[in-house]
Motif scaffolding. Structure first.
Motif, PDB file in Angstrom:
ATOM      1  N   ASN A  78      45.865  30.178  58.373  1.00 32.28           N
ATOM      2  CA  ASN A  78      45.135  31.408  58.668  1.00 32.28           C
ATOM      3  C   ASN A  78      45.943  32.641  58.302  1.00 32.28           C
ATOM      4  N   ASP A  79      46.075  32.866  57.019  1.00 34.55           N
ATOM      5  CA  ASP A  79      46.749  34.042  56.492  1.00 34.55           C
ATOM      6  C   ASP A  79      46.388  34.171  55.020  1.00 34.55           C
ATOM      7  N   TRP A  80      46.788  35.303  54.422  1.00 31.59           N
ATOM      8  CA  TRP A  80      46.483  35.573  53.022  1.00 31.59           C
ATOM      9  C   TRP A  80      47.644  35.152  52.125  1.00 31.59           C
ATOM     10  N   TYR A  81      47.318  34.470  51.050  1.00 33.50           N
ATOM     11  CA  TYR A  81      48.281  34.076  50.031  1.00 33.50           C
ATOM     12  C   TYR A  81      47.717  34.470  48.666  1.00 33.50           C
ATOM     13  N   VAL A  82      48.593  34.600  47.702  1.00 34.39           N
ATOM     14  CA  VAL A  82      48.128  34.901  46.347  1.00 34.39           C
ATOM     15  C   VAL A  82      47.613  33.621  45.692  1.00 34.39           C
ATOM     16  N   ALA A  83      46.387  33.671  45.215  1.00 31.62           N
ATOM     17  CA  ALA A  83      45.806  32.531  44.499  1.00 31.62           C
ATOM     18  C   ALA A  83      46.137  32.593  43.019  1.00 31.62           C
ATOM     19  N   ALA A  84      46.188  33.822  42.489  1.00 26.51           N
ATOM     20  CA  ALA A  84      46.419  33.998  41.050  1.00 26.51           C
ATOM     21  C   ALA A  84      46.571  35.483  40.770  1.00 26.51           C
ATOM     22  N   PHE A  85      47.095  35.795  39.605  1.00 30.57           N
ATOM     23  CA  PHE A  85      46.991  37.163  39.122  1.00 30.57           C
ATOM     24  C   PHE A  85      45.544  37.388  38.697  1.00 30.57           C
ATOM     25  N   ALA A  86      45.065  38.602  38.882  1.00 27.17           N
ATOM     26  CA  ALA A  86      43.665  38.902  38.575  1.00 27.17           C
ATOM     27  C   ALA A  86      43.324  38.576  37.130  1.00 27.17           C
ATOM     28  N   THR A 143      38.106  35.141  49.213  1.00 33.02           N
ATOM     29  CA  THR A 143      39.073  35.773  48.318  1.00 33.02           C
ATOM     30  C   THR A 143      38.966  37.288  48.439  1.00 33.02           C
ATOM     31  N   HIS A 144      40.040  37.953  48.033  1.00 37.64           N
ATOM     32  CA  HIS A 144      40.056  39.418  48.034  1.00 37.64           C
ATOM     33  C   HIS A 144      40.924  39.887  46.885  1.00 37.64           C
ATOM     34  N   GLU A 145      40.340  40.601  45.960  1.00 37.93           N
ATOM     35  CA  GLU A 145      41.082  41.101  44.800  1.00 37.93           C
ATOM     36  C   GLU A 145      41.589  42.506  45.091  1.00 37.93           C
ATOM     37  N   ARG A 146      42.897  42.704  44.898  1.00 37.91           N
ATOM     38  CA  ARG A 146      43.503  44.011  45.124  1.00 37.91           C
ATOM     39  C   ARG A 146      44.554  44.261  44.059  1.00 37.91           C
ATOM     40  N   GLY A 147      44.293  45.232  43.213  1.00 37.90           N
ATOM     41  CA  GLY A 147      45.247  45.533  42.153  1.00 37.90           C
ATOM     42  C   GLY A 147      45.420  44.351  41.215  1.00 37.90           C
ATOM     43  N   GLN A 151      37.245  33.380  59.792  1.00 40.26           N
ATOM     44  CA  GLN A 151      38.374  34.021  60.467  1.00 40.26           C
ATOM     45  C   GLN A 151      39.162  34.941  59.537  1.00 40.26           C
ATOM     46  N   ALA A 152      38.768  35.029  58.275  1.00 43.85           N
ATOM     47  CA  ALA A 152      39.513  35.838  57.314  1.00 43.85           C
ATOM     48  C   ALA A 152      39.557  37.295  57.782  1.00 43.85           C
ATOM     49  N   ASP A 153      40.748  37.835  57.878  1.00 44.26           N
ATOM     50  CA  ASP A 153      40.960  39.152  58.474  1.00 44.26           C
ATOM     51  C   ASP A 153      41.774  40.009  57.510  1.00 44.26           C
ATOM     52  N   SER A 208      42.810  42.902  57.849  1.00 42.55           N
ATOM     53  CA  SER A 208      43.846  43.694  58.514  1.00 42.55           C
ATOM     54  C   SER A 208      45.182  42.978  58.521  1.00 42.55           C
ATOM     55  N   GLN A 209      45.182  41.667  58.264  1.00 40.30           N
ATOM     56  CA  GLN A 209      46.428  40.912  58.205  1.00 40.30           C
ATOM     57  C   GLN A 209      47.096  40.993  56.828  1.00 40.30           C
ATOM     58  N   LEU A 210      46.424  41.619  55.867  1.00 40.42           N
ATOM     59  CA  LEU A 210      46.997  41.765  54.536  1.00 40.42           C
ATOM     60  C   LEU A 210      47.823  43.047  54.499  1.00 40.42           C
ATOM     61  N   PRO A 211      49.163  42.938  54.409  1.00 43.87           N
ATOM     62  CA  PRO A 211      50.001  44.143  54.478  1.00 43.87           C
ATOM     63  C   PRO A 211      49.680  45.118  53.350  1.00 43.87           C
ATOM     64  N   PRO A 212      49.689  46.415  53.639  1.00 50.09           N
ATOM     65  CA  PRO A 212      49.429  47.412  52.583  1.00 50.09           C
ATOM     66  C   PRO A 212      50.536  47.422  51.546  1.00 50.09           C
TER      67      PRO A 212
END
Length: 364
Positions: free
Chosen positions: A29-37, A123-127, A139-141, A143-147
């Motif tokens: 239950n946390d965010w990890y990088v799946a791939a570069f965009a 999934t969530h794409e950022r930059g 449960q994906a949150d 707010s748990q993804l650090p800025p």
């Protein structure tokens, strides 16, 4: 010195049992990088993340889809199938699955059975990166993804790269919180002899673990001396903060300046490096890296030079951690013990935190 006394070895083993290691189940239950965009296109990409086989693709609307990479009919990898109109057609019997993981067609019969879909991941794409939540999607949150504002700011120049680490992600996080190794493992790249002995401060809080080290004065290695112009012996200050932000993200922030100039007259040069380890298996890790700087903007030759130099050092980490993994695997359990020293305090606390997170998940 002879082998430590049995009581000392037992104490070391007991301490290790209270820390996460390569045998600890993953924190899901946390965010990890799946791939570069840029990796995810309108074609199927197979990737194993946290021990699970996934297939990823980008829809015609640009959304990143991550699905379980196994047809529930006869276990054919869906990544070996065909992407057609934002759906995957299994290459074995033609079952079709949509972006939500629902089976919507079985060619051999008129009606499609219900409830034979596959798992879809949030999934969530950022930059430059695509993040994935490997736990329950509900449960994906975010707010748990650090800025990480610098990763898509026009005021920062960036480069990115990927390394395959044949070792545990836990050891990589520990490596990043253990900056004493720079004087030795990186002696031929960006390490300097004075680094290991420089004064440091530890930050240990609730899920927060960091090392702050001030190396003043110091002589910068070429990777930073050349772009900043701080090339003189003993000319520079090197102020480093290395911080564990989440199981999938560690950030190193460094500030350089000419320590011979008054505060009001010295320009500062800042770099940031996002180290993003995503476990592949218990003993292999996807190592995604984004490096940024706030100087020499719009200068591709500096970007290329720093990227090449830095990845020499990052490869040294990968090679060293792989050797550790081999030694761990080849040591008999009765002979396997490790001791910690004072500089290990943040890393030890981080490993205890990961173990506690995993145990809490197991209870929930």
């Amino acid at each position: 010195m002879t082998r430590p006394q049995p009581a000392v070895i037992a104490a070391a083993k007991n301490a290790s049992e209270r820390m996460a290691d390569r045998h600890t189940p993953f924190v899901m239950n946390d965010w990890y990088v799946a791939a570069f965009a840029e990796e995810i296109k309108d074609q199927l990409l197979a990737r194993t993340l946290l021990g699970r086989r996934l297939v990823l693709y980008r829809t015609s609307a640009g959304h990143v889809v991550a699905l379980e990479d196994r047809c529930p009919h006869r276990s054919m990898p869906l990544s070996a199938g065909t992407l057609t109109q934002d759906t995957i057609v299994c290459g074995y019997h033609g079952l079709r699955f949509n972006a939500e993981g629902d089976c919507i067609e079985v060619p051999s019969q008129a009606s499609c059975p219900k409830n034979i879909g596959i798992r879809a991941y949030r999934t969530h794409e950022r930059g430059a990166v695509v993040w994935i939540w490997m736990g329950e999607a509900a449960q994906a949150d975010l707010s748990q993804l650090p800025p990480q504002d610098w990763m898509d700011s026009a005021e920062w120049e960036r480069s990115q790269g990927y390394l395959s680490l044949q070792g545990s992600y836990v050891r990589l996080h520990e490596n990043l919180l253990d900056l004493t190794h720079l004087s030795f493992l990186h002696a031929k790249s960006f390490g300097t002899p004075d680094y290991a002995k420089a004064a440091f401060e530890s930050v240990i809080g609730d899920g927060q673990f960091a090392l702050l080290r001030k190396v003043v004065p110091t002589t910068l290695p070429p990777v930073w001396a050349r772009p900043t112009g701080l090339t003189g012996p003993g000319q520079a200050a090197r102020i480093v903060r290395s911080e564990f932000l989440s199981p999938g993200l560690h950030e190193v922030s460094v500030t350089f300046y000419d320590c011979h100039l008054p505060d009001s007259e010295r320009p500062q040069f800042r770099i940031r490096t996002a180290h993003m380890p995503t476990p592949e298996t218990a003993t292999s890790t996807h190592y995604f890296i984004v490096h940024g700087r706030d100087f020499a903007l719009g200068d591709p030759s500096t970007t290329r030079f720093m990227h090449e130099q830095l990845f020499v050092a990052f490869q040294e980490d990968v090679d060293g951690l792989a050797l550790q993994e081999q030694a761990l695997a080849q040591t008999r359990p009765e002979d396997l013990y490790e001791f910690s020293v004072a500089a290990d305090a943040p890393a030890v606390a981080m490993r205890r935190y990961l173990l506690a997170r995993q145990r809490q998940e197991a209870q929930d």
